[in-house]
Write an enzyme that holds these catalytic residues in place. Structure first.
Site, PDB file in Angstrom:
ATOM      1  CB  SER A 136       6.101  30.579  -9.209  1.00 15.21           C
ATOM      2  OG  SER A 136       7.457  30.402  -9.568  1.00 15.21           O
ATOM      3  CG  ASP A 137       5.768  28.673 -15.738  1.00 18.64           C
ATOM      4  OD1 ASP A 137       6.864  28.076 -15.674  1.00 18.64           O
ATOM      5  OD2 ASP A 137       5.039  28.602 -16.739  1.00 18.64           O
ATOM      6  CD1 TRP A 138      12.426  31.036 -15.693  1.00 20.22           C
ATOM      7  CD2 TRP A 138      12.965  28.883 -15.530  1.00 20.22           C
ATOM      8  NE1 TRP A 138      13.774  30.962 -15.770  1.00 20.22           N
ATOM      9  CE2 TRP A 138      14.135  29.634 -15.674  1.00 20.22           C
ATOM     10  CE3 TRP A 138      13.065  27.499 -15.410  1.00 20.22           C
ATOM     11  CZ2 TRP A 138      15.401  29.054 -15.711  1.00 20.22           C
ATOM     12  CZ3 TRP A 138      14.328  26.920 -15.463  1.00 20.22           C
ATOM     13  CH2 TRP A 138      15.483  27.692 -15.602  1.00 20.22           C
TER      14      TRP A 138
END
Ligand code: NOJ
Length: 755
Positions: free
Chosen positions: A290-292
């Site tokens: 996932s992105d942050w």
């Protein structure tokens, strides 16, 4: 007897292959090793592999006692962390790896991620600049060098390349991509992946790459970072997806999803993107991070009611690893027990992650990236700096050069250098430079001094920004202070030629750096005008991370050089081009608008039903009443100190391909490089096609007076397109073929193509 012996050998062999140490056996296949390991893991341990944490401060010293950091530390010790990011340097990486390997039940090593975007400590040009080289070998080499330096610092996974296509220079992250075109973007994406990952991922000089951000992140409404994305299927399939699919062909090991929602569904929770397209249609075997915080952000999007539901949606949609949402580690086990998430999906995600760790060779030697001697030898070495300089020269785009203002003369010319950016040793590093030393780039002033024996006159003129800039803080621009103008004016008066370095400070583009105004920031245009009044013989050198609107400069300044943010060797590269030791060959990977109101502006637009002026002063055509439709500088534009001419364009169909040839001559007295560009237009199709589409390019070097015959083959892959159901189709019919040195091509012809 022989048969009995064979059966015994078979039984001994298979039981040995099934034993619980099989995962440690390098002679077993990776799939066997993954299965063997997985079969011994508890549900919690599998989920642990899917959990990624940002580094925590004192892992090498006394362990944190309270709060989030202490939880992370405990999780690491208990096998509940599969990856860490932003832990760097052999000492720190070794420390966290030691906990994972020596203190956890199964000793599974961590995969260590970092944003190695255009270098680690030694920076090469920002990715948008590198894309302007159109030099795939050089781009690959640059990624290779970045990987080698980062790997020497303990890192084995980069969150790059960003392959998001964007048509919007307001979006600050255009600096991290390859520009507006899916064909060029796909080639560059592949070169970068090959550079980072090399031939053999288990080589300690290579690292796993990550194609990001899947998908649509570059199409945020109004160019505002993280904003809503709503695009139709035609754009999705034909513009946004191709570079991602290309990275799979280059065997990219990981994908990152994106912060944005796409047509109402956040990408992180988007099963259509991650399962249907990526893992099913494209048969992708790597894992998706996932992105942050993008899993928990689905709550803010209004798509998940709490962390528990966000975890459920994300994992079911195909997000395999959770970067910093704490969602999987906290919620997944109970979701499996409650029957909301099938354990098969957990197994699938854990297997994908483990497979990459095996491929990296971490099970053979978890400390293979942790060699202090290599760290000392490689980081900042001459070899990496040389590669960075070589790349930097290739990225520079000569936008304009009237009256042979450039190159500068090494002798007998009084040169004044003006602009705060000319002496700035920080801005050329761009914004993705966490591991670089502050102020470590060669400035333009330093680079040019070498040629003039320090006889250069320099004046700052005006500051661009106020105060210190860094990765997380807003940049404050100097909009008022002109107190240093006078000194610059007096210096300019004494010079034969004035070199002005203007543009953006390093942190003005990048993540979270969207702008509504693309003019030269602050008082810089006023400075340019003030200098122009006393000395109009100006070379404008732009340092910036995105296309800017520079109409006044284009109308009034004889020579303009796009020098982006070129990394550690910036000043040396710029000086070599300005003095003619390197003949520029860069071409723009993104259109430069005349006016922000034209955005999104891109060369591969559609005709519409009303593309041309019907009659003088009649309004009923697709246009603006206050601005031209065309960009200031088109996609593919870039000059050389040499001149090239194109002739003899020939096209013919051969089986299911179109063969194209053209003669390109160097009509000047200088050796030069030219990017020969081939565009097509499918004139009639079941889905409307753009007025031009890049479908081939060739970077060639031509000697003075020489003519080279350049050939291209257009296959069905280049001639077809995706329909609105995502099916790739090729249609017979008339195609226009264009060839030239920019998207404003010089030659064209047509061909009736029959399948
Ligand atoms: C957020 C960015 O969008 C992504 O590109 C980056 O890799 C992660 N942060 C990790 O730093």
């Amino acid at each position: 007897m022989k048969k009995i012996l064979a059966v015994i050998i078979f039984i001994v062999f298979t039981s040995c292959k099934n034993d619980k140490n099989l995962f440690k056996d390098p002679s077993a296949s990776i799939d066997q090793r993954v299965e063997s390991l997985l079969s011994q893991m508890t549900l919690e341990e599998k989920i642990g592999q899917m959990n990624q944490y940002n580094g925590f401060w004192n892992v090498t010293g006394p362990s944190p006692k309270n709060g989030e950091q202490a939880d992370k530390y405990d999780h690491l010790k208990n096998g509940l962390v599969g990856s860490m990011l932003n832990v760097r340097g052999v000492k720190d990486v070794k420390a966290v790896q030691k906990i994972a390997v020596e203190e956890t039940r199964l000793g599974i090593p961590l995969i260590i991620g970092f944003d190695v975007i255009h270098g680690y400590e030694t920076l090469s040009p920002i990715p948008l600049a590198e894309s302007a080289s159109w030099d795939l070998e050089a781009i690959k080499k640059s990624a290779e060098m970045a990987a080698e330096e980062a790997a020497a610092a303990g890192i084995n996974w980069t969150f790059a390349p960003m392959v998001d296509i964007s048509r919007d220079a307001r979006w600050g992250r255009v600096m991290e991509g390859a520009g507006e075109d899916p064909f060029l973007g796909s080639k560059i994406a592949m070169a970068r992946v090959q550079g980072f990952q090399g031939e053999d991922l288990s080589d300690p000089r290579t690292i796993a790459a990550c194609a990001k951000h899947f998908a649509g992140y570059g199409f945020s409404e109004s160019g505002k970072d993280y904003n809503t994305v709503d695009v139709g299927t035609s754009t999705l399939y034909n513009i946004i997806f191709p570079p991602f699919e290309a990275t799979i062909k280059a065997d990219v090991k990981t994908f990152m999803n994106s912060f944005n929602e796409l047509n109402g569904i956040p990408a992180t929770g988007n099963a259509y993107l991650q399962r249907e397209i990526l893992k099913d249609k494209w048969n992708y075997k790597g894992f998706v991070v996932s992105d942050w915080g993008s899993i928990i952000e689905m709550k803010v999007h209004g798509f998940a009611k709490d962390l528990n539901q966000a975890a459920e949606i994300a994992v079911n949609a195909g997000s395999d690893m959770d970067m910093e949402s704490y969602a999987y580690v906290k919620e997944l086990a109970s979701l499996v027990k409650d029957g909301k998430v099938s354990e098969t999906l957990i197994d699938d995600a854990a297997k994908r992650i483990l497979r990459v760790k095996f491929e990296l060779g971490l099970f053979e030697d978890p400390y293979k990236y942790c060699d202090e001697t290599r760290e000392k030898e490689i980081i900042g070495s001459a070899k990496i700096h040389e590669a960075s300089l070589d790349m930097a020269k290739k990225c520079i785009v000569l936008l304009k050069n009237e009256n042979n203002t450039l190159p500068l003369k090494k002798e007998g010319q009084k040169i004044a250098l003006i602009g705060a950016l000319a002496s700035d040793k920080n801005s050329p590093l761009g914004s993705w430079r966490i591991a670089a030393k502050d102020n470590s780039a060669v400035s333009v002033l330093e680079g040019m001094q070498q040629y003039t024996g320090n006889k250069l006159m320099y004046a700052k003129g005006a500051d661009v920004s106020l105060g210190k800039t860094d990765f997380i803080t807003e940049v404050y621009i100097n909009n008022t202070d002109k107190s240093d103008f006078a000194e610059a004016i007096s210096v300019a008066k004494k010079a034969d030629v004035v070199v002005m370095v203007l543009g953006e400070v390093g942190y003005q583009s990048g993540e979270g750096r969207s702008s509504t105004n693309l003019d030269l920031p602050g008082v810089q245009e006023d400075l340019l005008k003030a200098i122009h009044k006393v000395n109009s013989n100006i070379v404008l050198v732009l340092n910036n991370g995105r296309p800017l609107t520079i109409n006044w400069a284009d109308n009034n300044i004889p020579a303009i050089v796009e020098a982006w943010q070129l990394g550690s060797q910036s000043g040396n590269a710029i000086a070599q081009v300005l003095y003619g030791d390197y003949n520029p060959s860069g071409k723009l990977p993104m259109s430069f608008p005349r006016n922000v109101g034209q955005i999104p502006i891109y060369y591969n637009y559609k005709n519409t039903g009303r593309p041309t002026l019907p009659e003088k002063d009649v309004v009923f055509w697709s246009h603006y009443q206050d601005e031209k439709n065309t960009p200031l500088y088109p996609f593919g534009h870039g000059l050389s100190y040499a001149n090239f001419s194109y002739k003899d364009l020939l096209v013919q169909q051969e089986n299911n391909t179109i063969k194209v040839s053209v003669n390109v001559s160097n009509t000047s007295k200088l050796k030069g490089k030219e990017v020969v560009q081939l565009y097509i237009q499918d004139l009639f199709a079941s889905i409307t096609r753009p007025v031009k589409e890049l479908k081939g390019f060739n970077l060639i070097e031509i000697q003075p007076g020489e003519t080279k015959k350049i050939e291209f083959t257009l296959t069905e892959k280049e001639l077809g397109f995706y329909d609105n159901s995502g099916k790739f189709i090729v249609e017979s019919g008339e195609f226009k073929i264009f060839v030239g040195g920019s998207s404003i091509t010089t030659l064209d012809t047509s061909i009736d193509f029959k399948i």
